[in-house]
Design an enzyme around this catalytic site. Sequence first.
Site, mmCIF file in Angstrom:
data_model
loop_
_atom_site.group_PDB
_atom_site.id
_atom_site.type_symbol
_atom_site.label_atom_id
_atom_site.label_comp_id
_atom_site.label_asym_id
_atom_site.label_seq_id
_atom_site.Cartn_x
_atom_site.Cartn_y
_atom_site.Cartn_z
ATOM 1 N N THR A 185 13.466 -5.216 -10.633
ATOM 2 C CA THR A 185 13.007 -4.566 -9.412
ATOM 3 C C THR A 185 12.812 -5.652 -8.360
ATOM 4 O O THR A 185 12.292 -6.722 -8.666
ATOM 5 C CB THR A 185 11.707 -3.764 -9.677
ATOM 6 N N GLU A 331 8.126 -0.249 -12.880
ATOM 7 C CA GLU A 331 7.128 -0.772 -13.825
ATOM 8 C C GLU A 331 6.471 0.335 -14.651
ATOM 9 O O GLU A 331 5.694 0.067 -15.558
ATOM 10 C CB GLU A 331 6.036 -1.534 -13.051
ATOM 11 N N LYS A 439 12.195 0.676 2.208
ATOM 12 C CA LYS A 439 12.913 1.514 1.251
ATOM 13 C C LYS A 439 13.951 2.367 1.980
ATOM 14 O O LYS A 439 13.597 3.259 2.730
ATOM 15 C CB LYS A 439 11.937 2.391 0.487
ATOM 16 N N TRP A 444 15.204 -0.638 -2.443
ATOM 17 C CA TRP A 444 14.439 -1.638 -1.700
ATOM 18 C C TRP A 444 15.319 -2.533 -0.838
ATOM 19 O O TRP A 444 16.393 -2.950 -1.255
ATOM 20 C CB TRP A 444 13.719 -2.575 -2.658
HETATM 21 P P1 AMP Z 1 10.877 1.478 -7.553
HETATM 22 O O1 AMP Z 1 10.254 0.561 -8.530
HETATM 23 O O2 AMP Z 1 12.066 0.903 -6.876
HETATM 24 O O3 AMP Z 1 11.139 2.792 -8.143
HETATM 25 O O4 AMP Z 1 9.847 1.695 -6.364
HETATM 26 C C1 AMP Z 1 8.539 2.136 -6.598
HETATM 27 C C2 AMP Z 1 7.835 2.348 -5.293
HETATM 28 O O5 AMP Z 1 8.487 3.398 -4.543
HETATM 29 C C3 AMP Z 1 6.406 2.848 -5.449
HETATM 30 O O6 AMP Z 1 5.514 1.789 -5.700
HETATM 31 C C4 AMP Z 1 6.180 3.519 -4.105
HETATM 32 O O7 AMP Z 1 5.840 2.582 -3.097
HETATM 33 C C5 AMP Z 1 7.535 4.109 -3.775
HETATM 34 N N1 AMP Z 1 7.586 5.536 -4.175
HETATM 35 C C6 AMP Z 1 8.052 6.073 -5.310
HETATM 36 N N2 AMP Z 1 7.948 7.408 -5.288
HETATM 37 C C7 AMP Z 1 7.384 7.736 -4.111
HETATM 38 C C8 AMP Z 1 7.001 8.961 -3.494
HETATM 39 N N3 AMP Z 1 7.193 10.140 -4.069
HETATM 40 N N4 AMP Z 1 6.442 8.886 -2.269
HETATM 41 C C9 AMP Z 1 6.236 7.704 -1.648
HETATM 42 N N5 AMP Z 1 6.583 6.528 -2.178
HETATM 43 C C10 AMP Z 1 7.144 6.533 -3.394
#
Ligand code: AMP
Length: 542
Positions: A185, A331, A439, A444
């Site tokens: 990540t 994570e 995002k 990311w």
């Molecule tokens: P990732 O590890 O790339 O899946 O990113 C995780 C991050 O995405 C989380 O810590 C949040 O900041 C953001 N995220 C995931 N789901 C949501 C959601 N439904 N609404 C807002 N942010 C989200």
Amino acid sequence: MHGLMMDTPLLITGIMQFTDANFGQREIVSVTADNPLHRYTYADAFRRARRAANVLKRLDVQRGDRLGTLAWNDYRHFELYYAISCYGAVCHTVNPRLFGEQIEYIINHAEDQYVFTDVAFVALLEQMQDQLETVKGFVVLTDAEHMPQTKLRNAMCYEDLLAEESDRYDWPDLDERTASALCYTSGTTGKPKGVLFSHRATVLHAYGEAMPDVFDLSVMDCVLPVVPMFHVNAWGTPYAAPMVGAKLVLPGPKMGDGQVLHELMESEGVSISLGVPTVWLGLLAYLDESGQTLSSVKRIVIGGAACPASVVEKFRDLHQVYVHQAWGMTEMTPLGTFNTLKPGMADLPQDQLIAIQTKQGRGVYGVEMKITDDDHHDLPWDGKAFGGLKVRGPWVCSGYFGSEEARIDADGWFDTGDVATIDPEGFMLITDRTKDVIKSGGEWISSITLENSAVDHPQVAEAAVIGVAHPKWGERPLLIVVRQPGADVDKSEMLSWFDGKIAKWWIPDDVVFVDELPHTATGKIRKVDLREQFQDYVLPGS
Ligand code: AMP
């Protein structure tokens, strides 16, 4: 006193064997580069997974070895998920959308022994193979007829390898804590970090995900994950769907294609589909333009980024589809919260109902949640207090691959880096991120990488990058620049500076020139202030 129940390990192998015995004839339908509609059964998939395990043995793969995959969502990738993990090796899914240098870093950091790749990524790997010192060979996921001419060292054709092996294989007895998969990540700072999943976490996560107030999966379902298998295991669907015997539809390289998704949904009778908001905005636009609707889809799961109310309303009013928001992170394997209503909520006035539905949802059993203030004191679940969101549970990571640093506090809590409120009914709402990454379309973009690159420009004194709301991608980067005294660098010169230095889709959508940036006492740029200043900024073309 211990109970007298069997200590059967929770293994992905168990999912495979249970599915094979009970749902062997349920289908997996895939789009691949060499077949627009490939169709076979779970029994076929696991038979080929056994052949693939024999291939791993022939290649002298050892327990714990990492094997990379650069592949879309399709049946061959599905087979590798099971073959590699159940063999006792680690299925390292690599995001092919990353910039070349990051892919190189990730494969080297993981010390991948072999890389399994779709034909589409062969050229990319050819360019970087000299830097990939641990990789002994590359397996191209295709048949002899479609095998490209390649300079990849020790290049092998997947179908040829499988054809030479037996479909009998005795899966090893593994400890349930054995590492099963690895996914990097890209965080706020520095290099991507590897999240190392275990068999036990994966099985428990699949149980949790399938529950009625979560994905509500059953043998009657047909699941279409439009979330990549290279990003947190397609949110666990390659495990949860077979576990209950649901049919699986895998869109291959066509994940962003509204028309293909619609056709797959209609022809295969998809009942539930999952993806980031960008995917659904694309599908809604396609349905709108083509005058089509969805006849079999009942529910859509939206996660990865906040879900706009308009998406919930359009699916409900135009297509009779219920939208559930989900929140999680790599994570967390990734599921943390899921939005399903409690008794009585469906009868609330529309504005109150939509306010609940656009929250990230309530905790799934298996994940404990809390919010804390800056001094780490617990905050109340009153829907008003907001603080750092912390989580704990058997499918939450405790540290990163190859790093000694513990990532959990003394009481075992993992800090998500998100800021949230939790209401008295347990519904969590993300209000902000403590991270500064942007995002875009669920993926990311590191603001630091962009800033570092911008500051390398001789005419730039200082730069900051923030995410600005974008109707299609959720967020896109805006570059804010302080020029060197006397310099006259302009927008187009600034943007072309990034060509060849970062992935194309990371290039900021716009540039603003300012006299100075706001700073903290310790000299750090105050991104919070910038975000406030530019919160209504409209990007070109949005
Ligand atoms: P990732 O590890 O790339 O899946 O990113 C995780 C991050 O995405 C989380 O810590 C949040 O900041 C953001 N995220 C995931 N789901 C949501 C959601 N439904 N609404 C807002 N942010 C989200």
